[in-house]
Enzyme design. Structure first.
Site, PDB file in Angstrom:
ATOM      1  CB  SER A 255      -0.881   0.009   1.241  1.00 22.03           C
ATOM      2  OG  SER A 255      -0.066   0.164   2.382  1.00 22.03           O
ATOM      3  CE  LYS A 256      -0.056   7.213  -3.772  1.00 24.02           C
ATOM      4  NZ  LYS A 256      -0.971   7.639  -4.769  1.00 24.02           N
ATOM      5  NE  ARG A 257      -2.935   3.499   4.614  1.00 22.61           N
ATOM      6  CZ  ARG A 257      -3.489   2.357   4.949  1.00 22.61           C
ATOM      7  NH1 ARG A 257      -3.262   1.831   6.134  1.00 22.61           N
ATOM      8  NH2 ARG A 257      -4.280   1.725   4.122  1.00 22.61           N
ATOM      9  N   GLY A 259       4.987   3.129   1.505  1.00 16.52           N
ATOM     10  CA  GLY A 259       6.071   3.462   0.564  1.00 16.52           C
ATOM     11  C   GLY A 259       5.501   3.758  -0.804  1.00 16.52           C
TER      12      GLY A 259
END
Ligand code: GLU
Length: 504
Positions: A255-257, A259
């Site tokens: 997930s974007k959270r 990286g």
């Protein structure tokens, strides 16, 4: 063999998307087949401006060429579904004629209500087939009144002519079965006449004669719907393979959270395309080889050519693949070094070429000096040329404060007194020494000083290095003396001796 990469232009290309593209590309290239690139933009609401251009650019950057498509300025462009909408409608109507699709007039409110009730009863969300049971007359009336409608796929009833389930032999996960009752009557054509992903995707895969559909695991539950469509049309069903999920280090879904997930981000940060491709190829795949059985280190660095030769789907794992940024950094470093070594020319010239765009303009004034400095940080510069200014900064400072706690280092058994004595002795010895272009000679000369002082190597080398650089970490004493040359080295050593005097 004909494979395809059909992204939806909903944003930047995700690293998982690049992996899908790469595996399909490798399969086609390895088997002398064709690789098709297609933009699936039938959901216009989700389309993002610039996304198509970015997808094209990113594939090009990564070196993944495709083989067919409409002619745009003498090159192949991707196939674009929104330019083919009429085609899909025709197939949807055919499905209605064959009884494999039906109109659904349910309003958004009714569907919402239905979903809420299903949620309350902990049922899987699924269309309740309200409109399947409409009579011909009712349908006609609603049509005449121009009531908006969609066309839904009619999933066969369990126990009907086809048995009760869809089964296929997945190229990665072996046999996969979905019972009819678990499959939703999917919308195929929206009320605006646009197809949904499911219809357009199957029609295009058929028309483009795709033989192998390799895509992410998130499409697994779409596959039975697609297979049923192939069956009612009487089309040849392609092989399907579903790639494992990409995971964060803690094994949650990538997930974007945690990286960057867009290929664009890595590209912008200066990662080499060869490294990104190499790293991404290894997310869920490895060719194995002798080393694996013998517990030896296995090959980790592959060129695109080697990947083409070695790739096969039977070596793709079912389990999720961890996206380990440290490994990407390592692979990137190996690639930098490989490219650096392969490049012709003299090392210092090459280092200059690699780093100069990241260095302050004034550092470029004395190129010979700069080249020596670069040689002393060689590997670091190759690993990350953007960080070269950080590692070189001390060479270009005219003066710097030396923290007493840095030069007097108890771990090295250096106190202020020893520091002063050591630096003074080295300075005195070098004052009458001229061979600063020879690191080995500088070393011999300094070792003599150490012997005379009857101190440990570190007790002399540490304060001398700190006196020359002002840094806790830097290249070693002899490299720094060599790079600075006599004049500047002496100036720095004397400045520190003067300061030590004040501190004592
Ligand atoms: N358009 C789909 C996507 O965005 C394609 C999935 C497939 O490969 O069938 O990934």
């Amino acid at each position: 063999m004909r494979t395809r990469f059909p992204p939806s232009p909903t944003g930047f290309l995700h690293v998982g998307g690049l992996r899908t593209a790469l595996y399909n590309f490798l399969l086609a290239r390895k088997n002398g087949g064709k690789f098709i690139f297609r933009i699936e933009d039938t959901d216009q609401k989700r389309a993002v401006a610039g996304a198509v251009e970015n997808l094209i650019e990113t594939l090009k950057w990564a070196g993944l060429s495709y083989d067919e498509g409409p002619d745009v300025g003498g090159q192949y462009g991707p196939y674009i579904q929104s330019e083919r909408t009429n085609l899909y409608k025709k197939y949807a109507e055919k499905l209605v004629e064959m009884g494999a699709a039906y109109p659904c007039f349910c309003t958004a409110e009714r569907l919402d209500q239905m979903r809420k009730e299903q949620e309350q009863h902990k049922m899987a969300p699924k269309y309740d087939r309200h409109c399947l049971h409409l009579s011909k007359d009712e349908i006609e009336k609603l049509m005449t009144a121009k009531t908006p409608f969609v066309l839904r796929q009619r999933i066969p009833d369990s126990g009907g002519a086809h048995g009760g389930s869809v089964m296929w032999k997945d190229l990665i996960r072996s046999a996969v079965t979905f019972k009819y009752e678990t499959i939703d009557d999917q919308v195929l054509l929206k009320s605006d006449g646009f197809p949904t992903y499911h219809l357009a995707n199957v029609v295009d895969d058929h028309l483009m004669e795709i033989t192998h559909v390799v895509r992410g695991e998130e499409w697994l539950s779409s596959t039975p719907k697609h297979i049923l469509l192939y069956k009612v049309f009487g089309w040849k069903i392609p092989e399907f393979g579903h790639l494992p999920l990409l995971l964060n280090k803690d094994r949650s879904k990538l997930s974007k959270r945690q990286g960057d997930v867009a290929v664009e981000d890595y590209r912008r940060k200066g990662y080499l395309p060869e490294a990104v491709i190499n790293f991404i190829a290894l997310l869920g795949w490895h060719p194995g080889g002798d080393g694996v059985a013998k517990g030896m280190a296995t090959q980790e660095i592959f060129t695109l050519e080697e990947l083409i030769q070695k790739f096969s789907l039977d070596k793709v794992h079912k389990a999720g693949a961890v996206f380990d940024i440290e490994k990407l950094d390592w692979v990137n470093w190996q690639w930098r070094r490989k490219k650096f070594e392969e490049q012709p020319g003299e090392k210092s010239e090459k280092l200059l070429g690699l780093c100069s765009e990241f260095l302050p303009q004034e550092w470029l004034a004395d190129k010979e000096f700069l080249k020596r400095c670069l040689i002393t940080i060689g590997e670091k510069a190759i690993k990350n040329p953007q960080e070269a200014p950080e590692h070189l900064g001390f060479y270009f400072k005219k003066s710097f404060e030396i923290a007493p706690e840095l030069i007097a280092n108890p771990k090295m058994k250096v106190d202020m007194e020893i520091a002063k004595k050591a630096v003074a002795a080295v300075a005195e010895s070098l004052e009458s020494f001229d061979n600063f272009t020879d690191q080995e000679a500088l070393k011999i000369r300094t070792m003599e000083v150490i012997q005379k002082l009857q101190l440990k190597n570190g007790q002399v080398l540490w304060p001398t290095r700190v006196a020359l650089t002002g840094e806790a970490f830097s290249p070693g004493v002899f490299e720094v003396l060599w790079a600075l040359g006599k004049e500047e080295s002496m100036r720095r050593l004397k400045a520190v001796i003067a300061k030590c005097k004040m501190l004592l």
